[in-house]
Design an enzyme around this catalytic site. Structure first.
Site, short mmCIF file in Angstrom:
data_model
loop_
_atom_site.label_atom_id
_atom_site.label_comp_id
_atom_site.label_asym_id
_atom_site.label_seq_id
_atom_site.Cartn_x
_atom_site.Cartn_y
_atom_site.Cartn_z
N HIS A 1 47.02 43.09 43.33
CA HIS A 1 46.33 43.51 42.11
C HIS A 1 47.33 44.21 41.20
CE1 HIS A 1 42.76 42.48 44.25
NE2 HIS A 1 42.96 43.41 45.16
N HIS B 1 48.06 42.06 50.21
CA HIS B 1 47.15 42.36 51.32
C HIS B 1 46.18 41.21 51.51
CE1 HIS B 1 45.20 43.85 47.62
NE2 HIS B 1 44.07 43.45 48.18
N GLN C 1 46.59 38.56 48.50
CA GLN C 1 46.51 38.87 47.07
C GLN C 1 47.21 40.16 46.69
OE1 GLN C 1 42.17 40.72 46.58
NE2 GLN C 1 42.10 38.68 47.48
N GLU D 1 41.68 49.59 45.87
CA GLU D 1 40.57 49.41 46.81
C GLU D 1 40.77 50.32 48.02
OE1 GLU D 1 40.39 44.52 46.21
OE2 GLU D 1 41.40 45.34 47.95
N ARG E 1 46.83 35.68 43.42
CA ARG E 1 46.81 35.18 44.79
C ARG E 1 48.19 34.74 45.26
NH1 ARG E 1 42.13 34.11 42.44
NH2 ARG E 1 40.31 35.01 43.47
#
Ligand SMILES: [Zn+2]
Length: 396
Positions: free
Chosen positions: A103, A262, A101, A138, A281
């Protein structure tokens, strides 16, 4: 209600199917009588799994508690900037790989969310990309060995991995890429791989799986064979050839930046992220892949393997994992005695492997066991913490 310095949290466990049935039980003695997959423990105020606080007079949802007085509980700066708890803190236990995925960054998320709202794409629609207007950086901190993919490999290396597999369907793509080691060349190759369809895709993936079976002695191909059992026929089975594959050792951490592909493959870790659900995705998933949107949100550059780990900065008993965003901070401490902590925002303390004792100006003392967490409002001002083991601190 009386405002306390510490609130013991009751947290939601998400039983996603890629989760582990045994990891959280083994590490934290969480009960799992019905043998569910325990994928994620959520500590935070997210609507899909809000933590509960014990107040002494009962329980209250963390989101409802914060809403009583955001300035006091989050701190003025955080309340003004975010209006809510800006992070979600998790324990994540993957038995099976999660999707590859990307972001979006904040601007892309704002634009994408506004666009899909304008087009009236329902929030729960199959093809809805943007669930909110926020970015989703993240950090993952490994509690066990933690296998993951992060960022594109060196371009020459990508070609060297593909070449010996000798897949007819991919040969022309590979030739074009070999002559163009630029962001554009990598993007064209990545896009062409994702757009393989029908028989061409089936034959390409089959050829990869045959090669992987013949080369199980190489860890990379043994990984691809394993992923092939989890996601048969998925185009994402090529991703370990294109992305850095790494194993974090317990105590190592990594930052997942916006626009960087990642995937988490296997292992248990702590994860902290901005409050967002925006995921584009790129494989290892039965879910929707929006190729144009994915490409528009991906930076096509190689990431050097030595830049993948986040190096902590030691300060006053803590190892601080510093990230270039204001949504969250993560610090880890090991074996500390009456460590004084100054509070500037709402915090969550998680006991990793031993009891953690906190005290507030000698009036309130509370102890949590491993696997348990505490919420500390900004108004607490300061506290002291002791533990013979490891503890994690989320704040912003
Ligand atoms: Zn992610």
């Amino acid at each position: 209600m009386i405002y306390l310095p510490f609130y013991k949290m009751t947290n939601t466990i998400q039983n996603y199917e890629w989760g582990s049935k045994t990891a959280m039980q083994g590490l934290f003695a969480f009960k799992n009588k019905t043998q569910q997959t325990q994928a994620e423990l959520w500590m935070g105020a997210h609507a899909n799994g809000c933590s509960l606080l014990s107040t002494g007079e009962g329980v209250i949802k963390l989101s409802d508690f914060i809403a009583q007085d955001p300035h006091l509980i989050l701190g003025k700066k955080t309340a003004d900037e975010f209006g809510q708890l800006p992070y979600l803190f998790k324990v994540l236990a993957a038995e099976k790989a999660l999707s590859v995925q990307v972001h979006p960054n904040k601007q892309q998320a704002q634009a994408g969310f506004a666009k899909e709202n304008k087009l009236a794409v329902p929030h729960n629609a199959f093809n809805r990309n943007y669930k909110d207007a926020n970015h989703k950086p993240e950090v993952v901190f490994a509690l066990t060995e933690y296998l993951a993919m992060n960022g594109f490999r060196d371009m020459q290396q990508i070609v060297e991995y593909f070449q010996p597999i000798n897949i007819l369907e991919i040969k022309p793509l590979l030739q074009a890429f070999s002559a163009d080691f630029t962001a554009g060349g990598l993007q064209d190759f990545f896009q062409a791989m994702l757009l393989l369809e029908g028989g061409r895709k089936t034959r390409a993936v089959q050829a990869l799986m045959v090669y992987a079976q013949d080369n199980l002695h190489q860890p990379l191909f043994s990984l691809i064979a394993e992923l092939g059992r989890q996601y048969p026929g998925d185009i994402g089975l090529f991703s370990p050839l294109m992305m850095n594959v790494l194993t974090l050792q317990p105590g190592e951490a990594m930052f997942l930046d916006a626009c960087t592909p990642h995937a988490y493959i296997k292992g248990t870790g702590l994860e902290i992220m901005a409050n967002s659900d925006n995921v584009l995705r790129a494989g290892l998933t039965p879910k929707y892949i929006d190729v144009p949107e994915l490409l528009a949100n991906t930076i096509f550059c190689s990431k050097a393997a030595e830049d993948l780990l986040l190096k902590p900065q030691a300060d006053a008993g803590w190892q601080n994992y510093v990230v270039p965003v204001s949504d969250f901070k993560l610090s880890i401490a090991d074996n500390v005695e009456d460590l004084c902590v100054k509070v500037n925002s709402a915090e969550i303390i998680f006991a990793v492997d031993a009891p953690v004792r906190l005290s507030h100006r000698d009036e309130n003392t509370i102890t949590i066991n491993k696997g348990e967490s505490l919420f500390i409002p900004a108004y607490a001002g300061d506290y002291q913490v002791s533990s013979s083991g490891q503890l994690a601190r989320a704040y912003n």
